[in-house]
Scaffold this motif. Structure first.
Motif, PDB file in Angstrom:
ATOM      1  N   LEU A   1       1.029  -1.210   0.006  1.00  0.00           N
ATOM      2  CA  LEU A   1       0.117  -0.121  -0.021  1.00  0.00           C
ATOM      3  C   LEU A   1       0.943   1.452   0.079  1.00  0.00           C
ATOM      4  O   LEU A   1       0.475   2.214  -0.745  1.00  0.00           O
TER       5      LEU A   1
ATOM      6  N   ALA B   1       2.492   1.916  -3.255  1.00  0.00           N
ATOM      7  CA  ALA B   1       1.428   2.504  -4.156  1.00  0.00           C
ATOM      8  C   ALA B   1       1.401   3.693  -4.054  1.00  0.00           C
ATOM      9  O   ALA B   1       1.329   4.396  -5.203  1.00  0.00           O
TER      10      ALA B   1
ATOM     11  N   GLY C   1      -6.198  -0.491  -9.177  1.00  0.00           N
ATOM     12  CA  GLY C   1      -6.606  -0.406  -7.772  1.00  0.00           C
ATOM     13  C   GLY C   1      -6.943  -1.727  -7.002  1.00  0.00           C
ATOM     14  O   GLY C   1      -6.943  -1.903  -5.785  1.00  0.00           O
ATOM     15  N   ILE C   2      -7.923  -2.422  -7.652  1.00  0.00           N
ATOM     16  CA  ILE C   2      -8.500  -3.650  -7.412  1.00  0.00           C
ATOM     17  C   ILE C   2      -7.426  -4.805  -6.908  1.00  0.00           C
ATOM     18  O   ILE C   2      -7.510  -5.331  -6.036  1.00  0.00           O
TER      19      ILE C   2
ATOM     20  N   ILE D   1      -4.447  -4.041  -6.039  1.00  0.00           N
ATOM     21  CA  ILE D   1      -3.696  -3.522  -4.809  1.00  0.00           C
ATOM     22  C   ILE D   1      -4.573  -4.023  -3.693  1.00  0.00           C
ATOM     23  O   ILE D   1      -4.029  -4.528  -2.720  1.00  0.00           O
ATOM     24  N   GLY D   2      -5.718  -3.734  -3.866  1.00  0.00           N
ATOM     25  CA  GLY D   2      -6.740  -3.934  -2.721  1.00  0.00           C
ATOM     26  C   GLY D   2      -6.769  -5.476  -2.248  1.00  0.00           C
ATOM     27  O   GLY D   2      -6.520  -5.821  -1.180  1.00  0.00           O
TER      28      GLY D   2
ATOM     29  N   VAL E   1      -3.391  -6.567  -0.617  1.00  0.00           N
ATOM     30  CA  VAL E   1      -3.209  -6.106   0.536  1.00  0.00           C
ATOM     31  C   VAL E   1      -4.107  -6.855   1.509  1.00  0.00           C
ATOM     32  O   VAL E   1      -3.836  -7.292   2.720  1.00  0.00           O
ATOM     33  N   LEU E   2      -5.255  -7.062   1.036  1.00  0.00           N
ATOM     34  CA  LEU E   2      -6.210  -7.769   1.783  1.00  0.00           C
ATOM     35  C   LEU E   2      -5.768  -9.184   2.277  1.00  0.00           C
ATOM     36  O   LEU E   2      -5.829  -9.755   3.359  1.00  0.00           O
TER      37      LEU E   2
ATOM     38  N   ASN F   1      -3.156  -9.089   4.780  1.00  0.00           N
ATOM     39  CA  ASN F   1      -3.525  -8.873   6.240  1.00  0.00           C
ATOM     40  C   ASN F   1      -4.229 -10.075   6.738  1.00  0.00           C
ATOM     41  O   ASN F   1      -4.192 -10.251   7.838  1.00  0.00           O
ATOM     42  N   PHE F   2      -5.124 -10.632   5.787  1.00  0.00           N
ATOM     43  CA  PHE F   2      -5.810 -11.874   6.331  1.00  0.00           C
ATOM     44  C   PHE F   2      -4.891 -12.922   6.868  1.00  0.00           C
ATOM     45  O   PHE F   2      -4.973 -13.602   7.701  1.00  0.00           O
TER      46      PHE F   2
ATOM     47  N   GLN G   1      -3.079  -7.751  19.778  1.00  0.00           N
ATOM     48  CA  GLN G   1      -3.569  -6.281  19.833  1.00  0.00           C
ATOM     49  C   GLN G   1      -2.841  -5.676  18.794  1.00  0.00           C
ATOM     50  O   GLN G   1      -3.147  -4.370  18.461  1.00  0.00           O
ATOM     51  N   LEU G   2      -1.958  -6.268  18.126  1.00  0.00           N
ATOM     52  CA  LEU G   2      -1.260  -5.470  17.019  1.00  0.00           C
ATOM     53  C   LEU G   2      -2.148  -5.039  15.859  1.00  0.00           C
ATOM     54  O   LEU G   2      -3.015  -6.036  15.349  1.00  0.00           O
TER      55      LEU G   2
END
Lengths: 307, 301
Positions: B232, B235, B273-274, B276-277, B280-281, B284-285, B300-301
């Motif tokens: 992210l 980008a 953009g799609i 990238i999303g 990144v998603l 994160n998952f 907690q992070l």
């Protein structure tokens, strides 16, 4: 208490000196700025004159003294491109950024509080799932892309809002919305998790046993304590405000600090970049001190620790 | 922070049935397998970009500019996702763009994770003045807005691959240092570290042989969680024109290129953009999943 505050201020002052030295070195490392101004027809005398004018004929320690004494007097040098004081350009741009940043900050804060508390109070409900979804998407989708897509939908297709620029109230909707998008997910997640921690505490159970209404427990007893945690992340919020402002102003052609900074970077207009960097760093440090002090007032454990 | 709650589910625990069918297992762990699939695809695409891309990502073709995607009226099968202002194939540019995203992220992770780990272990294990100094540096660099530093570096060194890597690394090591120091502090007083010290092991040996292996799990979790953030950030820098410079097809830069023709050619900005999303998603998952499996204390992070 006062000892703690003095130490924090001293530390911030040290950090500011560190940043000043860093900026000074980096800017000099970028090469001779006269190369940006001279034309192929410039004579060696003209170049020497220019160097003298910009104070580049002096030694580095002397330049540093000039640089620092200028900072103290609020003089950051003249823009190489626009040939006017960098401080003046900032004075014109800063109010425009504040006009975007303040509403965005308060809207994001209100939404983060409302949604974060709702998600924590009704844990694992459909509301909680919704809030989690917003947070997950907000942290994965690039803000600049969301802003452009919003522009495509609302300005180009539906023709509800102006595409870019500043002026009427309608001009604020998309830029402020974009800034909120940058701020909201992080703040909301913080409120939710710190609220969940607090709701687990003994005194909340006691309040329940006492038979207080759920609304009173949540809004009066829990929220107050839950807010202390997110307070310390002021640095994070400030960082996302800066990032948000830079990207939002570029996309919507908003005449603020972010656009000024990016334009100065592209044109290698280093006095302006230098001025904005110093200003933002100082603001950031100042804000962190205020938060630290506020935090010390709220939390006795910090007030009394030996540091 | 973890607390076992006595609920209906935990109150009458029944022994699990011997073996569940494979497809149930996959479905239950969809938040693991799906992101893993996306990220594997990303690596695969980046490695084999020259084989996969149907066109040259920088080949200009002025007769075929602003062509819509194949599924729209006026689109051709030749350019599945359409073309940009210079008639370059969006799909091919996106395929090559994965190389930039991935290589920047990997370089930054290699630098920040090693610097942060060394600083964290040294600060946590040695303590005293070393610790105080290192942690103050960490605090300062965590307070500084990263976007500002990245722009400052771009004006100093000019945009380029290593400028981006440097900009993202200079502040990026601090969270690692803080976390690793915390982990090291916990290990410092354990029996096995005391035993090693009694046996006469040097500080260096203890840090490398005894402390490091015990923080690897946390390190892996934090690294995985950093992937999305880095993609992210890269980008965003490209979008602002201070990333890897054109004609290299960086995803963020592609979104920016489409901005001026958004009223006529939405696909130029939309598709990168799609992607990238999505990436990144997935990062994160996967990070969340690994954290829950390897190191739930980091919740907690």
């Amino acid at each position: 208490m006062s000892r703690y505050i003095v130490i924090r201020i001293l530390q911030a002052f040290l950090a500011l000196i560190g940043i000043t030295v860093l900026v000074f070195i980096l800017v000099r490392a970028s090469g001779d700025p006269t190369h940006l101004i001279i034309t192929p027809t410039s004579t060696p005398e003209e170049i020497a004159n220019l160097k003298k004018q910009l104070g580049l004929d002096k030694s580095y320690p002397e330049q540093f003294v000039v640089f620092v004494s200028g900072l103290v007097r609020g003089e950051f040098g003249d823009s190489i491109i626009k040939r006017k004081p960098a401080a003046e350009m900032i004075k014109e741009a800063l109010p425009n950024t504040i006009k975007l940043g303040l509403p965005a900050f308060f809207i994001a804060m209100a939404l983060a509080l409302g949604l974060g508390v709702l998600a924590a109070a009704r844990r694992d409900s459909i509301y909680d799932a919704g809030v989690k979804l917003i947070a997950v998407l907000g942290q994965a989708l690039p803000g600049f892309w969301v802003a452009i897509m919003a522009m495509l939908l609302f300005s180009v297709r539906l023709r509800l809002l102006p595409v870019a620029g500043a002026g009427t109230l309608k001009h604020y909707v998309l830029p402020v919305g974009t800034m909120v998008f940058f701020l909201l997910p992080g703040m909301m997640r913080l409120v939710r998790s710190s609220m969940l921690d607090v709701l687990d505490a003994e005194y909340i159970r006691l309040a329940r046993i006492k038979g207080l209404s759920e609304a009173k427990i949540i809004w009066k007893h829990a929220l107050r304590n839950a807010l202390i945690g997110p307070l310390t992340t002021a640095g994070m919020i400030f960082a996302s405000l800066i990032t948000g402002a830079v990207i939002t102003e570029i996309i919507f052609n908003w005449p603020g600090m972010g656009r000024l900074l990016v334009e100065a970077v592209t044109a290698r207009d280093f006095p302006v970049v230098q001025a904005i960097t110093m200003l933002v760093a100082a603001m950031d440090l100042g804000m962190n001190i205020v938060v630290d002090i506020a935090y010390a007032f709220v939390d006795p454990q910090i007030r009394h620790q030996k540091s | 922070m973890m607390r076992v709650q006595i609920t209906k589910r935990t109150a009458n625990v029944r022994p699990r049935k011997k073996s569940r069918p494979r497809h149930i297992h996959v479905l239950k762990n969809l938040t693991f397998y799906l992101p893993l699939l996306v990220l594997t695809l990303l690596v695969f695409t980046a490695v084999f970009a020259d084989v996969l891309a149907p066109h040259d990502p920088v080949a200009v073709s002025m007769q075929e500019r602003l062509l819509p995607p194949a599924f729209m009226e006026g689109g051709t099968k030749k350019y599945l996702l359409g073309t940009d202002q210079l008639g370059r194939d969006i799909l091919s540019r996106m395929i090559y763009g994965s190389r930039i995203s991935l290589s920047v992220s990997l370089a930054v992770i290699a630098i920040t994770a090693s610097v942060g780990t060394v600083m964290g272990i040294v600060a946590g294990y040695l303590g005293g003045a070393t610790e105080a100094l290192l942690m103050r540096i960490t605090d300062i660099s965590m307070a500084f807005p990263p976007m500002l530093l990245a722009l400052l570096l771009a004006v100093v060194f000019g945009p380029g691959f290593w400028t981006v890597v440097l900009a993202l690394s200079i502040l990026g090591w601090a969270p690692y240092a803080r976390l690793i120091r915390g982990e090291t502090l916990k290990l410092r007083y354990t029996d096995f570290v005391a035993q090693a010290r009694i046996n006469g092991a040097s500080s260096l040996r203890i840090m490398v042989k005894h402390i490091f292996p015990n923080i690897v799990n946390s390190l892996i979790v934090v690294i995985t969680m950093a992937v999305g953030m880095l993609i992210l950030a890269e980008a965003a820098l490209s979008f602002l024109g201070v990333g890897v410079p054109p004609p290299a097809p960086s995803w963020g830069y592609m979104v920016n290129e489409g901005r001026s023709v958004i009223d006529r050619a939405w696909w130029i900005s939309a598709f990168p953009g799609i992607v990238i999303g999505l990436v990144v998603l997935s990062g994160n998952f996967l990070g969340d999943w690994l954290r829950d499996k390897l190191d739930p204390r980091l919740r907690q992070l």
